[in-house]
Design an enzyme around this catalytic site. Structure first.
Site, mmCIF file in Angstrom:
data_model
loop_
_atom_site.group_PDB
_atom_site.id
_atom_site.type_symbol
_atom_site.label_atom_id
_atom_site.label_comp_id
_atom_site.label_asym_id
_atom_site.label_seq_id
_atom_site.Cartn_x
_atom_site.Cartn_y
_atom_site.Cartn_z
ATOM 1 C CG HIS A 467 -24.722 53.108 56.325
ATOM 2 N ND1 HIS A 467 -23.603 52.199 55.899
ATOM 3 C CD2 HIS A 467 -25.734 52.109 56.467
ATOM 4 C CE1 HIS A 467 -23.956 51.130 55.509
ATOM 5 N NE2 HIS A 467 -25.121 50.865 55.996
ATOM 6 C CD GLU A 468 -28.764 51.992 58.515
ATOM 7 O OE1 GLU A 468 -29.578 51.644 57.687
ATOM 8 O OE2 GLU A 468 -27.849 51.650 59.240
ATOM 9 C CG HIS A 471 -29.873 50.617 53.462
ATOM 10 N ND1 HIS A 471 -29.257 49.708 52.623
ATOM 11 C CD2 HIS A 471 -28.649 50.640 54.646
ATOM 12 C CE1 HIS A 471 -28.035 48.943 52.975
ATOM 13 N NE2 HIS A 471 -27.935 49.474 54.230
ATOM 14 C CG HIS A 474 -31.280 50.781 46.705
ATOM 15 N ND1 HIS A 474 -30.479 49.923 46.988
ATOM 16 C CD2 HIS A 474 -31.359 50.921 45.111
ATOM 17 C CE1 HIS A 474 -29.937 49.299 45.758
ATOM 18 N NE2 HIS A 474 -30.760 49.795 44.990
#
Length: 688
Positions: A467-468, A471, A474
């Site tokens: 998940h991290e 980020h 991105h």
């Protein structure tokens, strides 16, 4: 005097090991002076209304300030000491006052209006036009059109909000760090995994005590709640965590007054801007149009999820009564009974599974996924760091060209905020044809290695890491030349979770799990039969999990969709009302969820927690494109690791950052607007 490492050129990597608390205030003061001069110069009406004359010099000057402040904030979060906290808190009002001053700078606002009215504005690149338009919106939301007493009051509110949020965060950190339970009777620890007990024994020895030191840090708290057979031990930790930073604990950490103050300030701020409520203010920069659209979305999702949640709870209650002798299921029994039910139904435990997910193997597998999907290379590289736990990763193109740096800090420790998050130290930028590469932090709170034994991660930990990483990608894979359109600067908050939640899906793919797993002792890969049971349990209690997140999101939105603040009594009453509407589990009356809810009061998610569920719709739909590609190649051993679809996701979502509205980026990738179907299917809630 030794050169201040926070004043190094932005093009250099920061020498973190050299940064001292005494560097922070002098660096901030010097860089604030430079930035103020740049703002006043950019606001000069005599300047030609061009990007090169106004925006570019402003970006250059402010970039140094925000890089130094990002470093200070990161250190404050991960190696918090009294000296560092004092320095950070001394600089915080200076930063807040500057930000407020810029937002209220009429001359700069007028200059941006001139840019938008320039004869050649229509011929500017879409990205630059969007940055100017977003800047004008942000000026208005920053109170630039306020006058007189209202203007002064707005500045006071901004300053106090920053201080109150920082204090809220400190109270949570300190309250968690201060709580511990020393257990000297080994019999009370029955059921708790050996690695957790080993860490607890080491923690007690560090304090010069015999026995086992249990804490509220997640690597200790969660396994105790899941595995401890001693019900009173589970209750003690549950009560400790449930009353963190509240009036029921140490009075000096009580966040009650800060919650009331923040709600009052936020309501007053939105009132001054003529927007009625803080929810309305925050939604000016979101995909969702207004609070009503959000609450309708959440209540619709709750109506779909609650029957599944009720079924989950009925099954858990029946099992707890019939198999565990728990005639009345208490909140501190839920995680324990759920884990026993999971083991009974699917013949595995989380502790058994985590022996196969060693941190080195998981990282190698994660890097392999990224490389296959997005055609990049990741290699650990020596860098200066703030703690021995932290390490650097160089992200490169296949030809070896630098894309950016990723800093990993994965283990829980004292003085480090709980949770997991990503932040950016330096954004990608192109100046005079030169590419400045991004630098990104990825922070988690996993269990650390035990002696010579590698750290092991639960499957939930693996999901958190993926998940991290979404980020981080991105920011790292941005191809936006202007920092004003970088992902973390301008992507709508309710879309910012799209890449992160999207990446979670790969943790369930057999082709990926094979790369992630190797038993900590034997090196054997995760057996296919155990994997199949893990996947079968994927939606175990998904209904209960869904309504819990909806509870948080609806509480947050209703709390902030008010024209005035609220007392702590009213806040707790509202939470109870929301639970009556959507929840199936009800904590005791003494439970104080809001007091440690840092997302809402210190993490930027106030009136924005719904973003997690909103973005889940986007991420599940996006991942469905990879499922569709895999279905066309059923013999492909890589499954959903489809490079062509990955390249399109990188090009249309990751690379564009905030250079266009998130809805346009999603449509460019998917060829249509998002649908909820994939989320319901992935969650096992597509039928009754």
């Amino acid at each position: 005097m030794t050169q201040n490492p926070l004043l190094a050129p932005v093009s250099d990597l920061v020498d973190y090991a050299a940064v001292k608390p005494e560097h922070i205030v002098p660096a901030v003061e010097e860089l604030l002076g430079i930035a103020r001069k740049a703002v006043d110069h950019a606001a000069d009406a005599a300047l030609a209304p061009t990007w090169e004359a106004v925006v570019e010099p402003l970006d250059t000057a402010s970039e140094r300030l925000w890089r130094a402040w990002s470093v200070a904030g990161h250190l404050n979060a991960v190696v918090n000491t009294p000296e560092l906290r004092e320095a950070y808190n001394a600089a915080l009002p200076l930063i807040t006052e500057f930000s407020t001053w810029v937002g209220l700078h009429e001359g700069l606002y007028q200059q941006y209006q001139r840019l938008a009215a320039a004869p050649d504005f229509a011929s500017w690149s879409p990205v630059r036009r969007r940055i100017v338009e977003m800047a004008l919106r942000d000026f208005r939301l920053s109170g630039v059109e306020l006058q007189g007493a209202d203007r002064e009051r707005y500045a006071q509110i901004s300053d106090r909000e920053a201080q109150a949020s920082q204090k809220f965060s400190e109270n949570v950190l300190d309250a968690i760090d201060a709580w511990s339970l020393l257990v000297d009777d080994e019999a009370r620890l029955a059921g708790i995994p050996a690695d957790v007990l080993s860490a607890a024994r080491a923690a007690a020895e560090e304090d010069g005590k015999a026995g086992w030191k249990l804490t509220l840090k997640m690597p200790c708290y969660l396994p105790v709640m899941q595995y401890a057979q001693d019900r009173s031990l589970r209750e003690a930790l549950y009560r400790g965590y449930g009353t963190v930073a509240s009036e029921l604990g140490d009075a000096k950490f009580d966040n009650s007054g800060l919650i009331e103050e923040l709600l009052s300030l936020r309501a007053e701020e939105s009132g001054l801007l003529g927007l009625g409520t803080y929810a309305s203010l925050r939604l000016q920069t979101r995909m969702a149009r207004d609070a009503s659209e959000v609450t309708v979305f959440l209540r619709d999702l709750a109506a779909r999820a609650k029957p599944f949640a009720q079924r989950d709870l009925a099954e858990l209650t029946a099992y707890a009564t019939g198999e565990l002798g728990l005639t009345e299921l208490q909140p501190w029994d839920v995680a324990y009974a759920s884990e026993r039910l999971r083991e009974s139904r699917y013949a595995y435990s989380e502790d058994e599974v985590k022996q196969y997910f060693t941190e080195p193997r998981v990282l190698a597998g994660l890097f392999d996924v990224i490389e296959k999907l997005f055609d990049v290379r990741l290699t650990e590289t020596p860098v200066s760091t703030w703690h021995s736990d932290a390490r650097g990763v160089r992200v490169e193109r296949p030809d070896g060209g630098l894309i950016g740096y990723l800093y990993l800090d994965l283990y829980a420790r004292s003085g480090k905020q709980s949770g997991a998050w990503v932040d950016s130290e330096r954004a990608r930028r192109v100046v005079a044809g030169h590419v400045q590469t991004p630098v990104v932090y990825l922070t988690c709170n996993f269990s650390r290695p035990n002696g010579d034994r590698a750290a092991v991660l639960t499957h939930d930990d693996v999901i958190t890491l993926f998940h991290e990483t979404g980020h981080a990608l991105h920011a790292l894979l941005s191809e936006v030349d202007e920092p004003g359109a970088a992902a973390f600067a301008s992507v709508e908050w309710d879309a910012i979770e799209l890449p992160s939640q999207f990446m979670e899906n790969f943790c369930w793919e057999w082709a990926v799990v094979q790369k992630l797993s190797a038993h900590v002792d034997t090196g054997e890969p995760l057996p296919r039969a155990l994997y199949d049971r893990l996947v079968a349990a994927r939606n175990f209690q998904s209904g209960m999990q869904a309504v819990r997140q909806i509870e948080f999101a609806l509480f947050d939105m209703l709390m902030h969709d008010r024209a005035k603040g609220a007392s702590i009594t009213e806040v707790l009453a509202l939470l109870q009302e929301v639970r009556q509407e959507v929840a199936v589990l009800f904590p005791p009356s003494w439970h104080r969820l809001p007091h440690a809810f840092s997302h809402l009061f210190a993490g930027g998610y106030g009136a924005g927690y719904y973003s997690y569920k909103w973005a889940e719709v986007l991420s599940a739909d996006a991942y469905e494109a990879f499922e569709e590609a895999a279905a066309k190649q059923p013999d492909n051993a890589l499954g959903t690791l489809d490079a062509e679809t990955g390249a399109r996701f990188r090009r249309e979502v990751l690379a564009v950052g905030g250079s266009r509205p998130a809805a346009e980026s999603f449509a460019a990738f998917r060829g249509r607007a998002p649908r909820i179907d994939a989320l319901l299917r992935h969650s096992g809630m597509s039928g009754n």
